[in-house]
Structure formats: C-alpha cells, structure tokens
Design a protein around this motif. Structure first.
Motif, mmCIF file in Angstrom:
data_model
loop_
_atom_site.group_PDB
_atom_site.id
_atom_site.type_symbol
_atom_site.label_atom_id
_atom_site.label_comp_id
_atom_site.label_asym_id
_atom_site.label_seq_id
_atom_site.Cartn_x
_atom_site.Cartn_y
_atom_site.Cartn_z
ATOM 1 N N THR A 199 0.830 -1.198 0.000
ATOM 2 C CA THR A 199 0.000 0.000 0.000
ATOM 3 C C THR A 199 0.868 1.252 0.000
ATOM 4 O O THR A 199 0.514 2.269 -0.590
ATOM 5 N N LEU A 200 2.012 1.159 0.657
ATOM 6 C CA LEU A 200 2.959 2.276 0.755
ATOM 7 C C LEU A 200 4.372 1.756 0.533
ATOM 8 O O LEU A 200 4.735 0.682 1.035
ATOM 9 N N ILE A 201 5.170 2.493 -0.242
ATOM 10 C CA ILE A 201 6.589 2.183 -0.436
ATOM 11 C C ILE A 201 7.398 3.399 -0.020
ATOM 12 O O ILE A 201 7.067 4.542 -0.380
ATOM 13 N N ILE A 202 8.455 3.151 0.744
ATOM 14 C CA ILE A 202 9.355 4.220 1.173
ATOM 15 C C ILE A 202 10.758 3.893 0.703
ATOM 16 O O ILE A 202 11.250 2.780 0.914
ATOM 17 N N GLU A 203 11.405 4.848 0.059
ATOM 18 C CA GLU A 203 12.770 4.677 -0.416
ATOM 19 C C GLU A 203 13.638 5.815 0.121
ATOM 20 O O GLU A 203 13.205 6.974 0.164
ATOM 21 N N VAL A 204 14.853 5.487 0.511
ATOM 22 C CA VAL A 204 15.852 6.486 0.890
ATOM 23 C C VAL A 204 16.825 6.594 -0.275
ATOM 24 O O VAL A 204 17.367 5.592 -0.723
ATOM 25 N N PHE A 205 17.023 7.798 -0.790
ATOM 26 C CA PHE A 205 17.895 7.920 -1.954
ATOM 27 C C PHE A 205 19.084 8.824 -1.667
ATOM 28 O O PHE A 205 19.048 9.714 -0.839
ATOM 29 N N SER A 206 20.169 8.536 -2.385
ATOM 30 C CA SER A 206 21.409 9.300 -2.259
ATOM 31 C C SER A 206 21.868 9.708 -3.645
ATOM 32 O O SER A 206 21.261 9.358 -4.649
ATOM 33 N N SER A 207 23.000 10.408 -3.715
ATOM 34 C CA SER A 207 23.522 10.838 -5.009
ATOM 35 C C SER A 207 24.010 9.665 -5.848
ATOM 36 O O SER A 207 24.112 9.750 -7.060
ATOM 37 N N LEU A 208 24.334 8.527 -5.207
ATOM 38 C CA LEU A 208 24.849 7.377 -5.945
ATOM 39 C C LEU A 208 23.736 6.513 -6.514
ATOM 40 O O LEU A 208 23.754 6.135 -7.674
ATOM 41 N N THR A 209 22.742 6.193 -5.703
ATOM 42 C CA THR A 209 21.698 5.270 -6.150
ATOM 43 C C THR A 209 20.346 5.923 -6.257
ATOM 44 O O THR A 209 19.456 5.395 -6.904
ATOM 45 N N GLY A 210 20.200 7.075 -5.636
ATOM 46 C CA GLY A 210 18.863 7.578 -5.404
ATOM 47 C C GLY A 210 18.084 8.006 -6.617
ATOM 48 O O GLY A 210 16.896 7.757 -6.693
ATOM 49 N N TYR A 211 18.715 8.679 -7.585
ATOM 50 C CA TYR A 211 17.928 9.168 -8.689
ATOM 51 C C TYR A 211 17.414 8.020 -9.551
ATOM 52 O O TYR A 211 16.403 8.147 -10.215
ATOM 53 N N HIS A 212 18.115 6.888 -9.554
ATOM 54 C CA HIS A 212 17.571 5.699 -10.202
ATOM 55 C C HIS A 212 16.325 5.257 -9.451
ATOM 56 O O HIS A 212 15.274 4.989 -10.037
#
Length: 359
Positions: A77-90
């Motif tokens: 129902t909900l997805i949470i992602e933590v993003f960084s400059s290395l992987t995050g924009y993908h």
C-alpha cells in the motif's frame, strides 16, 4: 529487471539509520491497524518481470506472497525509499514508473538522506499521481490512505546531514568556488553554456543532434500554439535562476509572459518563467529529474514542467494543483495530444519530435 541484474552499493550507516527510524515511526503510527511493515522483503512488479528491494513497505493484510519466492510480495500500500547521489535518482524516478503500475499502491515516499527533505506521491483521480515536496519547515505530513500523520522530523531526527551534492556525477565542475556575480561574468566570456550550483560552476554544452532536433521541433510547435497570446517562447540560450540565486539553469525550452520581457530584447536571464521543458538524455537524466525538478518547482511563477524522452515516444508532465502540490502523469504510447490546463492549449505529442525516428 526484465532479465537483467543490477547490483547496488551497500547501504551506508546513514541510509540504514533512516530506514530503521522510519520503521520505528511507522510502527507507532500504525498501532492497532491492519498493516504489516516490511523492510527485508522483495517486491514483485510487472507480472514477475521485475524483483526489487524497496527500503520499507507497508502492506494491508493479508500479504500476497509470490508462489515461487516466499519472501517476495506483490500488494504494498505504501513504499518508502531512501535515496542518495549514488543510487537515489535511479530509485527516485526509474523505479517510480515501475511502482506506479502496482494496483494496490496508494502512496510513495522518497527520503533524501543528504538533507531533511522528502517527496510524497499519492494516487489521485484517474490514476494520476500528486506530488508534495516536503522540507524541514514541514513537520507533520497527512497520508490519505492511512488517515493519520507522519513526522518527517522524527524520522530524520538522528540523521546528520552533509552538504547537498553539487551536481550529478556526469558533470565535472570548474576548480574553485564562485559567487553568482563571478559566475555571470565567467559565463559571458565563455563560448560554452555553464550552470551555477551553490558556488560551483560546470559546463552543460554538448547536446547531440537528436536532442537538438526535439528542442527545435518543440519550440516551433509551442510558438505556433501560443502565437497571438500573452506568452512568448524562448529556447536554450536563456538562464533561469532559483532559490535566491543559489542556482542558475539553462532549460531547453521555456514559456514566459510577454509583459515580463517587454522593453528588454537583450535579456539573458528569465526570472519569471511559467512553463519549462527539458529533453532527457542519459547524461542529463538524473540532473533534470533531480535537483532541477526540485528547484523549478520552488519558483513561484512556474506551473508546468515537461520532460521529453528522446529515445521513446513519451512525455512526463508535472502541473501545479495548489500550494506545494503537483499532479504527475505521462503519455501513453498511443497518445496524440496532451491538454495543458494552465495555458489552455493542446500539445501535439508527435510535433515535439517530428524529425526523430524511434526504433
């Protein structure tokens, strides 16, 4: 993903800390509710063509598990992602397209571990998604599906933030730091177009023929549609500053009200654009979908941001719906036109790339 395997760098301690704090916070927010919080499970997407590992998933009982992979589920129902400059924009954008196809999904939250900042996506009417950028000035965020508030401040309380990365890894800055005035003077003397990012300067010249053709076609088409109106179209050669001159960008195409440039035909910088269009490329993709999107949405006069794929017949459209709230949708393969509500025109999808052939 569709037969390919991707290996992500190991999560940093900061990344793991935010995930842990997020799980604890949602366990409290979901107290006595019929939800499970999962952070060590795979996600099945697109009829088993993709298996992904989101940071956190909230799933309404009962959990639907894949028959072949017991740890994989298909109904978050909900997805949470933590993003960084290395992987995050993908994660932030490529995976957004995948996640948004999940029938059960109602909300996506992307947390930036470089700063107390989040992007909250919620499914709206007609399967469109709305975006609410949330910064450190906002403490509590109400989630419609949950009927409850979450605290960005509590989730990020133990995180120590460093400086925001000045630009994607695809760009190399000039040595040293510059004031905005120094950047303007340097850029005037340079044969290349340069952008400014909080004291750093780097070149953004070098677009290919395909990119240039799409920009030209889009400019001509938008010019025809707005001929005789209060709007004027510019492309490539005009800069747009943001956030009190901490940033300065070169959009591919921009639309501005004629009265804002009257009497100054030698203008080199537009501070009040209302619509911006960028053409995506492999080199600029993270930049256009990352810090540029973030900064353009902070400019009060901008109500529409359009991104055009140059390798497929697809447009991403962001339209402002209210204070700090944007709707997001993208064209389907058979779409002929898109209606831009703020300027009341029908944009012909094929006219934006009439000279470009897709494989």
């Amino acid at each position: 993903q569709q037969g390919d395997f991707f290996v992500y760098p190991d999560r940093s301690p900061d990344h793991k800390q935010i995930v842990q704090d997020t799980v604890i916070h949602f366990e409290n927010a979901l107290d006595n509710r019929k939800y499970d919080i999962l952070h060590t499970n795979q996600l099945v997407v697109d009829d088993r063509n993709c298996f992904l590992w989101p940071d956190v998933m909230v799933v309404h009982d009962p959990v639907e598990k894949d028959q072949h992979i017991p740890t994989a589920i298909s109904n978050p129902t909900l997805i949470i992602e933590v993003f960084s400059s290395l992987t995050g924009y993908h994660d932030f954008f490529s995976r957004f397209d995948l996640f948004s196809s999940i029938a059960s999904l109602r909300t996506m939250i992307f947390l930036d571990w470089h700063r107390p900042h989040a992007y909250v996506y919620e499914q709206g009417e007609l399967e469109n998604w709305t975006l609410r950028p949330v910064d450190s000035k906002t403490d509590w965020v109400y989630l419609e599906f949950l009927g409850n508030e979450i605290s960005l401040k509590e989730i990020c309380a133990r995180q120590r933030y460093g400086d925001l990365p000045f630009a994607p890894l695809e760009y190399t800055p000039l040595q040293g730091e510059f004031t905005f005035a120094e950047y303007i003077e340097l850029e005037r003397r340079s044969p290349e177009r340069m952008e400014f990012h909080d004291g750093r300067v780097f070149s953004v010249s070098g677009a290919g023929n395909r990119h240039s053709r799409i920009v030209t076609d889009t400019t001509l088409h938008l010019g025809r549609l707005t001929e005789g109106t209060e709007y004027e179209v510019f492309f490539i050669e005009l800069k747009v500053p943001a956030e009190g001159y901490r940033y300065c960008f070169y959009p591919d195409v921009l639309l501005v009200r004629s009265r804002d440039v009257e009497g100054d035909r030698n203008v080199e910088m537009i501070e009040t654009p209302c619509l911006i269009i960028n053409v995506l490329s492999e080199r600029s993709r993270r930049y256009d979908l990352g810090i540029k999107l973030d900064q353009f949405q902070s400019i009060p006069t901008i109500h529409t941001y359009i991104l055009i794929e140059q390798d497929q017949r697809k447009l991403h459209i962001y339209e402002q719906q209210g204070v700090n709230q944007w709707s997001i949708y993208w064209t389907e393969p058979d779409a002929k036109t898109i209606h831009l509500q703020h300027i009341e025109i029908e944009l012909d999808v094929d006219q934006n790339n009439s000279e470009v052939k897709f494989e």
